[in-house]
Scaffold this motif. Structure first.
Motif, mmCIF file in Angstrom:
data_model
loop_
_atom_site.group_PDB
_atom_site.id
_atom_site.type_symbol
_atom_site.label_atom_id
_atom_site.label_comp_id
_atom_site.label_asym_id
_atom_site.label_seq_id
_atom_site.Cartn_x
_atom_site.Cartn_y
_atom_site.Cartn_z
ATOM 1 N N MET A 141 30.757 23.787 -2.465
ATOM 2 C CA MET A 141 31.294 22.572 -3.043
ATOM 3 C C MET A 141 30.243 21.998 -4.001
ATOM 4 N N GLU A 142 30.674 21.487 -5.134
ATOM 5 C CA GLU A 142 29.761 20.849 -6.071
ATOM 6 C C GLU A 142 29.206 19.565 -5.449
ATOM 7 N N PHE A 143 27.954 19.246 -5.775
ATOM 8 C CA PHE A 143 27.326 18.072 -5.184
ATOM 9 C C PHE A 143 28.115 16.803 -5.465
ATOM 10 N N ALA A 144 28.614 16.651 -6.698
ATOM 11 C CA ALA A 144 29.393 15.456 -7.031
ATOM 12 C C ALA A 144 30.628 15.344 -6.134
ATOM 13 N N ASP A 145 31.233 16.481 -5.796
ATOM 14 C CA ASP A 145 32.398 16.461 -4.908
ATOM 15 C C ASP A 145 31.999 16.048 -3.489
ATOM 16 N N VAL A 146 30.857 16.528 -3.039
ATOM 17 C CA VAL A 146 30.370 16.153 -1.707
ATOM 18 C C VAL A 146 30.202 14.636 -1.640
ATOM 19 N N VAL A 147 29.579 14.067 -2.668
ATOM 20 C CA VAL A 147 29.319 12.628 -2.673
ATOM 21 C C VAL A 147 30.623 11.832 -2.700
ATOM 22 N N THR A 148 31.552 12.218 -3.570
ATOM 23 C CA THR A 148 32.779 11.422 -3.709
ATOM 24 C C THR A 148 33.754 11.638 -2.559
ATOM 25 N N ARG A 149 33.631 12.736 -1.832
ATOM 26 C CA ARG A 149 34.512 12.980 -0.679
ATOM 27 C C ARG A 149 33.980 12.406 0.622
ATOM 28 N N ARG A 150 32.718 11.973 0.616
ATOM 29 C CA ARG A 150 32.138 11.428 1.839
ATOM 30 C C ARG A 150 32.836 10.125 2.218
ATOM 31 N N ARG A 151 33.299 10.073 3.435
ATOM 32 C CA ARG A 151 33.870 8.840 3.988
ATOM 33 C C ARG A 151 33.736 8.908 5.500
ATOM 34 N N MET A 152 33.882 7.766 6.137
ATOM 35 C CA MET A 152 33.769 7.723 7.590
ATOM 36 C C MET A 152 35.082 8.193 8.214
ATOM 37 N N VAL A 153 34.985 9.222 9.032
ATOM 38 C CA VAL A 153 36.152 9.808 9.702
ATOM 39 C C VAL A 153 36.151 9.306 11.139
ATOM 40 N N ARG A 154 37.277 8.747 11.555
ATOM 41 C CA ARG A 154 37.356 8.139 12.888
ATOM 42 C C ARG A 154 38.368 8.829 13.791
ATOM 43 N N ASN A 155 38.844 10.008 13.381
ATOM 44 C CA ASN A 155 39.796 10.735 14.225
ATOM 45 C C ASN A 155 39.532 12.230 14.062
ATOM 46 N N TYR A 156 39.407 12.906 15.179
ATOM 47 C CA TYR A 156 39.044 14.319 15.174
ATOM 48 C C TYR A 156 40.033 15.145 15.986
ATOM 49 N N SER A 157 40.138 16.413 15.609
ATOM 50 C CA SER A 157 40.940 17.339 16.405
ATOM 51 C C SER A 157 40.102 17.797 17.601
ATOM 52 N N ASP A 158 40.708 18.571 18.477
ATOM 53 C CA ASP A 158 39.995 19.083 19.650
ATOM 54 C C ASP A 158 39.223 20.374 19.348
ATOM 55 N N GLU A 159 39.282 20.840 18.100
ATOM 56 C CA GLU A 159 38.618 22.086 17.736
ATOM 57 C C GLU A 159 37.099 21.933 17.830
ATOM 58 N N PRO A 160 36.421 22.890 18.453
ATOM 59 C CA PRO A 160 34.958 22.786 18.562
ATOM 60 C C PRO A 160 34.277 22.998 17.213
ATOM 61 N N VAL A 161 33.044 22.548 17.121
ATOM 62 C CA VAL A 161 32.230 22.722 15.915
ATOM 63 C C VAL A 161 31.261 23.871 16.169
ATOM 64 N N ASP A 162 31.175 24.773 15.205
ATOM 65 C CA ASP A 162 30.270 25.914 15.292
ATOM 66 C C ASP A 162 28.831 25.401 15.454
ATOM 67 N N PRO A 163 28.101 25.815 16.490
ATOM 68 C CA PRO A 163 26.717 25.353 16.668
ATOM 69 C C PRO A 163 25.826 25.647 15.461
ATOM 70 N N ALA A 164 26.117 26.715 14.720
ATOM 71 C CA ALA A 164 25.319 27.029 13.527
ATOM 72 C C ALA A 164 25.472 25.939 12.465
ATOM 73 N N VAL A 165 26.644 25.330 12.407
ATOM 74 C CA VAL A 165 26.860 24.227 11.462
ATOM 75 C C VAL A 165 26.004 23.029 11.871
ATOM 76 N N VAL A 166 25.968 22.736 13.156
ATOM 77 C CA VAL A 166 25.151 21.615 13.638
ATOM 78 C C VAL A 166 23.675 21.890 13.348
ATOM 79 N N ASP A 167 23.246 23.138 13.504
ATOM 80 C CA ASP A 167 21.871 23.508 13.157
ATOM 81 C C ASP A 167 21.581 23.198 11.694
ATOM 82 N N ARG A 168 22.514 23.555 10.794
ATOM 83 C CA ARG A 168 22.319 23.296 9.358
ATOM 84 C C ARG A 168 22.280 21.800 9.077
ATOM 85 N N VAL A 169 23.145 21.051 9.721
ATOM 86 C CA VAL A 169 23.165 19.593 9.542
ATOM 87 C C VAL A 169 21.801 19.014 9.895
#
Length: 198
Positions: free
Chosen positions: A1-29
């Motif tokens: 994703m282009e950096f400008a898209d990352v910035v403009t798409r950032r918003r606070m999300v207050r509802n999530y599905s039950d799908e787990p998050v890949d631990p490798a993604v959390v490592d990158r975060v």
């Protein structure tokens, strides 16, 4: 994703599905958080990673006032499978700036024009929020009520030296309602930028 898209798409999300998050993604975060600016390279931050159902449930018990957390906003937020608690250490900064390569010889907090320990940890938090968007997930930054901080500390063994500056929930987005605060609209550049003088 282009950096400008990352910035403009950032918003606070207050509802999530039950799908787990890949631990490798959390490592990158978390790895990206380490690239935040840090006064004197003090790096006076720590990040509590809660990514098991038991730890996440324990967080909500410790950090939620009794009788709260049953509304729809809370229910959606509580479905997040990952919580990261960014913590700042004032002592790390006061100690660092009392070292010989910095011109101060003591730990006097009065020299600091702003609490850089919180600011730098906040910048690390923003890098995490942006990384989450880049990974195609959702996140929300929210606070722990002051009266619940001691219970949170006790539940997770957080040393007194570290202060939680907030919490970042992470998960796969589910249908979400936007915050009513957004009706205020985003201030434009001319309203916030003062060229040359106020």
């Amino acid at each position: 994703m282009e950096f400008a898209d990352v910035v403009t798409r950032r918003r606070m999300v207050r509802n999530y599905s039950d799908e787990p998050v890949d631990p490798a993604v959390v490592d990158r975060v978390l790895t990206h958080a380490l690239h935040a600016p840090s006064a004197g390279f003090s790096q006076g931050w720590a990040f509590l990673r809660l990514d098991t159902p038991a730890d996440v449930a324990r967080f909500w018990v410790a950090a939620t006032p009794p009788g709260e957390g049953t509304d729809s906003w809370s229910a959606g937020l509580r479905r997040a499978p990952v919580l990261i608690v960014p913590l700042s250490s004032k002592a790390a900064y006061l100690d660092r700036y009392a070292e010989p390569d910095k011109r101060w010889t003591d730990r006097d907090e009065a020299r600091w024009p702003a609490p850089y320990w919180d600011i730098d940890t906040g910048m690390a938090s923003l890098l995490m929020l942006l990384t989450v968007v880049d990974e195609g997930l959702g996140a929300c930054f929210f606070g722990i009520p002051p009266e619940q901080v001691d219970g949170f500390r006790a539940a997770f063994g957080v040393p007194d030296e570290y202060k939680p500056i907030g919490v970042i929930s992470i998960g796969h987005r589910a249908p979400d309602r936007t915050s009513p605060s957004l009706k205020r609209g985003r201030r434009d550049l001319d309203a916030v930028v003062h060229r040359g003088r106020w």
